[in-house]
Design a protein around this motif. Sequence first.
Motif, PDB file in Angstrom:
ATOM      1  N   VAL A  87      -3.748  10.408   4.636  1.00 29.77           N
ATOM      2  CA  VAL A  87      -4.171   9.876   5.954  1.00 29.77           C
ATOM      3  C   VAL A  87      -5.679  10.194   5.743  1.00 29.77           C
ATOM      4  O   VAL A  87      -6.241  11.257   5.712  1.00 29.77           O
ATOM      5  N   ASN A  88      -6.499   9.116   5.827  1.00 32.05           N
ATOM      6  CA  ASN A  88      -8.041   9.347   5.757  1.00 32.05           C
ATOM      7  C   ASN A  88      -8.707   8.722   6.880  1.00 32.05           C
ATOM      8  O   ASN A  88      -8.225   8.013   7.596  1.00 32.05           O
ATOM      9  N   LEU A  89      -9.761   9.239   7.181  1.00 29.40           N
ATOM     10  CA  LEU A  89     -10.721   8.738   8.153  1.00 29.40           C
ATOM     11  C   LEU A  89     -11.806   7.892   7.422  1.00 29.40           C
ATOM     12  O   LEU A  89     -12.387   8.598   6.586  1.00 29.40           O
ATOM     13  N   GLN A  90     -12.022   6.724   7.823  1.00 34.89           N
ATOM     14  CA  GLN A  90     -12.977   6.146   6.978  1.00 34.89           C
ATOM     15  C   GLN A  90     -13.857   5.286   7.962  1.00 34.89           C
ATOM     16  O   GLN A  90     -13.456   4.902   8.971  1.00 34.89           O
ATOM     17  N   SER A  91     -15.024   4.976   7.315  1.00 33.18           N
ATOM     18  CA  SER A  91     -16.157   4.026   8.171  1.00 33.18           C
ATOM     19  C   SER A  91     -16.973   3.381   7.226  1.00 33.18           C
ATOM     20  O   SER A  91     -17.187   3.706   6.004  1.00 33.18           O
ATOM     21  N   GLY A  92     -17.063   2.071   7.682  1.00 35.54           N
ATOM     22  CA  GLY A  92     -18.027   1.274   6.724  1.00 35.54           C
ATOM     23  C   GLY A  92     -17.197   0.162   6.164  1.00 35.54           C
ATOM     24  O   GLY A  92     -16.068  -0.359   6.898  1.00 35.54           O
ATOM     25  N   ASN A  93     -17.776  -0.591   5.047  1.00 33.18           N
ATOM     26  CA  ASN A  93     -16.953  -1.631   4.480  1.00 33.18           C
ATOM     27  C   ASN A  93     -16.664  -1.663   3.068  1.00 33.18           C
ATOM     28  O   ASN A  93     -17.198  -0.699   2.474  1.00 33.18           O
ATOM     29  N   VAL A  94     -15.725  -2.299   2.590  1.00 34.67           N
ATOM     30  CA  VAL A  94     -15.430  -2.624   1.106  1.00 34.67           C
ATOM     31  C   VAL A  94     -14.991  -3.983   0.846  1.00 34.67           C
ATOM     32  O   VAL A  94     -14.565  -4.706   1.854  1.00 34.67           O
ATOM     33  N   GLY A  95     -15.421  -4.468  -0.216  1.00 34.03           N
ATOM     34  CA  GLY A  95     -15.382  -5.934  -0.543  1.00 34.03           C
ATOM     35  C   GLY A  95     -13.753  -6.190  -0.734  1.00 34.03           C
ATOM     36  O   GLY A  95     -12.932  -5.479  -0.575  1.00 34.03           O
ATOM     37  N   LYS A  96     -13.353  -7.623  -0.795  1.00 36.14           N
ATOM     38  CA  LYS A  96     -11.926  -7.899  -0.620  1.00 36.14           C
ATOM     39  C   LYS A  96     -11.156  -7.658  -1.520  1.00 36.14           C
ATOM     40  O   LYS A  96     -11.936  -7.568  -2.876  1.00 36.14           O
ATOM     41  N   HIS A  97     -10.192  -6.694  -1.558  1.00 36.50           N
ATOM     42  CA  HIS A  97      -9.243  -6.117  -2.662  1.00 36.50           C
ATOM     43  C   HIS A  97      -7.815  -6.174  -2.398  1.00 36.50           C
ATOM     44  O   HIS A  97      -7.633  -6.287  -1.124  1.00 36.50           O
ATOM     45  N   ILE A  98      -7.084  -5.925  -3.351  1.00 35.09           N
ATOM     46  CA  ILE A  98      -5.451  -5.421  -2.926  1.00 35.09           C
ATOM     47  C   ILE A  98      -5.154  -4.314  -3.744  1.00 35.09           C
ATOM     48  O   ILE A  98      -5.996  -3.658  -4.660  1.00 35.09           O
ATOM     49  N   HIS A  99      -4.180  -3.544  -3.079  1.00 34.66           N
ATOM     50  CA  HIS A  99      -3.623  -2.575  -3.594  1.00 34.66           C
ATOM     51  C   HIS A  99      -2.008  -2.865  -4.275  1.00 34.66           C
ATOM     52  O   HIS A  99      -1.449  -3.386  -3.212  1.00 34.66           O
ATOM     53  N   ALA A 100      -1.954  -2.872  -5.517  1.00 32.58           N
ATOM     54  CA  ALA A 100      -0.586  -3.417  -6.150  1.00 32.58           C
ATOM     55  C   ALA A 100       0.617  -2.358  -5.670  1.00 32.58           C
ATOM     56  O   ALA A 100       1.684  -2.953  -5.454  1.00 32.58           O
ATOM     57  N   LYS A 101       0.128  -0.841  -5.610  1.00 28.23           N
ATOM     58  CA  LYS A 101       1.288  -0.271  -5.585  1.00 28.23           C
ATOM     59  C   LYS A 101       1.303   0.582  -4.170  1.00 28.23           C
ATOM     60  O   LYS A 101       2.197   1.409  -3.944  1.00 28.23           O
ATOM     61  N   THR A 102       0.548   0.370  -3.159  1.00 29.11           N
ATOM     62  CA  THR A 102       0.287   1.107  -1.998  1.00 29.11           C
ATOM     63  C   THR A 102       0.071   0.204  -0.654  1.00 29.11           C
ATOM     64  O   THR A 102      -0.621  -0.644  -0.761  1.00 29.11           O
ATOM     65  N   ASP A 103       1.077   0.520   0.033  1.00 31.24           N
ATOM     66  CA  ASP A 103       1.005   0.076   1.340  1.00 31.24           C
ATOM     67  C   ASP A 103      -0.041   0.593   2.159  1.00 31.24           C
ATOM     68  O   ASP A 103      -0.351   2.120   1.957  1.00 31.24           O
ATOM     69  N   GLU A 104      -0.699  -0.163   3.103  1.00 32.17           N
ATOM     70  CA  GLU A 104      -1.797   0.777   3.907  1.00 32.17           C
ATOM     71  C   GLU A 104      -1.585   0.186   5.314  1.00 32.17           C
ATOM     72  O   GLU A 104      -1.354  -0.829   5.751  1.00 32.17           O
ATOM     73  N   GLY A 140     -13.335  -5.602   4.006  1.00 30.44           N
ATOM     74  CA  GLY A 140     -14.370  -5.028   5.214  1.00 30.44           C
ATOM     75  C   GLY A 140     -14.614  -5.903   6.244  1.00 30.44           C
ATOM     76  O   GLY A 140     -14.304  -7.105   6.087  1.00 30.44           O
ATOM     77  N   ALA A 141     -14.915  -5.467   7.332  1.00 28.69           N
ATOM     78  CA  ALA A 141     -15.158  -6.100   8.436  1.00 28.69           C
ATOM     79  C   ALA A 141     -16.520  -6.909   8.567  1.00 28.69           C
ATOM     80  O   ALA A 141     -17.467  -6.303   7.910  1.00 28.69           O
ATOM     81  N   ASP A 162      -5.556   1.957  -8.486  1.00 30.23           N
ATOM     82  CA  ASP A 162      -4.804   0.984  -7.639  1.00 30.23           C
ATOM     83  C   ASP A 162      -5.598   0.138  -6.492  1.00 30.23           C
ATOM     84  O   ASP A 162      -5.607   0.106  -5.355  1.00 30.23           O
ATOM     85  N   ILE A 163      -6.544  -0.489  -7.195  1.00 32.33           N
ATOM     86  CA  ILE A 163      -7.451  -1.484  -6.221  1.00 32.33           C
ATOM     87  C   ILE A 163      -8.100  -2.471  -7.178  1.00 32.33           C
ATOM     88  O   ILE A 163      -8.613  -2.167  -8.387  1.00 32.33           O
ATOM     89  N   SER A 164      -7.796  -3.659  -6.882  1.00 30.11           N
ATOM     90  CA  SER A 164      -8.314  -4.798  -7.822  1.00 30.11           C
ATOM     91  C   SER A 164      -9.299  -5.453  -6.652  1.00 30.11           C
ATOM     92  O   SER A 164      -8.529  -6.149  -5.851  1.00 30.11           O
ATOM     93  N   PHE A 165     -10.428  -5.918  -7.131  1.00 33.36           N
ATOM     94  CA  PHE A 165     -11.255  -6.668  -6.200  1.00 33.36           C
ATOM     95  C   PHE A 165     -10.757  -8.280  -6.545  1.00 33.36           C
ATOM     96  O   PHE A 165     -10.707  -8.554  -7.530  1.00 33.36           O
ATOM     97  N   VAL A 166     -10.835  -8.936  -5.446  1.00 32.92           N
ATOM     98  CA  VAL A 166     -10.595 -10.338  -5.528  1.00 32.92           C
ATOM     99  C   VAL A 166     -11.873 -11.258  -4.752  1.00 32.92           C
ATOM    100  O   VAL A 166     -12.605 -10.638  -4.076  1.00 32.92           O
TER     101      VAL A 166
END
Length: 167
Positions: A87-104, A140-141, A162-166
């Motif tokens: 469980v993370n607290l996060q703030s901000g944006n990140v580019g469009k991506h997928i996680h192949a092995k992780t549900d979020e 990101g938003a 486990d992050i691939s940008f698309v």
Amino acid sequence: MQFKTTKKGIAMRQKNIILSFAVVGAFAAGMAASPLAQHLVADAHAEQAPLVPAVIDLNAITHAALPATPYPELRSKILVNTDNATVNLQSGNVGKHIHAKTDEIQYIVEGTGSMWLGGELKEFKPGTLIIIPKGTAHAGAVVTSGPVKAIAIKIPPQAKDDISFVN
């Protein structure tokens, strides 16, 4: 002694109760569903310390107080780290991506805007619960008021690769 109950006070209490049930329910569902997946993912996360009882005031943690990440617009802090989930607290944006092995699962604590979920732009506001199954592109938003602060639950814990940008 009598206390006056206002509509606003009742609505705030109801909102807090719903928020509590949503976060606890999402975390419990992930914890129950992930033991098998955890065994399938080698080196899913770093060593974690045992859980200890804690109370964390998420409203007191500002964007600037969160640690920087490799992604310039994203700040994040691990709040809980177990074999089955983080469980993370996060703030901000990140580019469009997928996680192949992780549900979020993300719970919006603060800020409003929209984000990419699959091929659709979805609006969010405080109190929104966002389910992102593994393999679903998300980004990101587009912030309309912010910064955006979210609780991010990763099931199982996200491996560093486990992050691939698309596009």
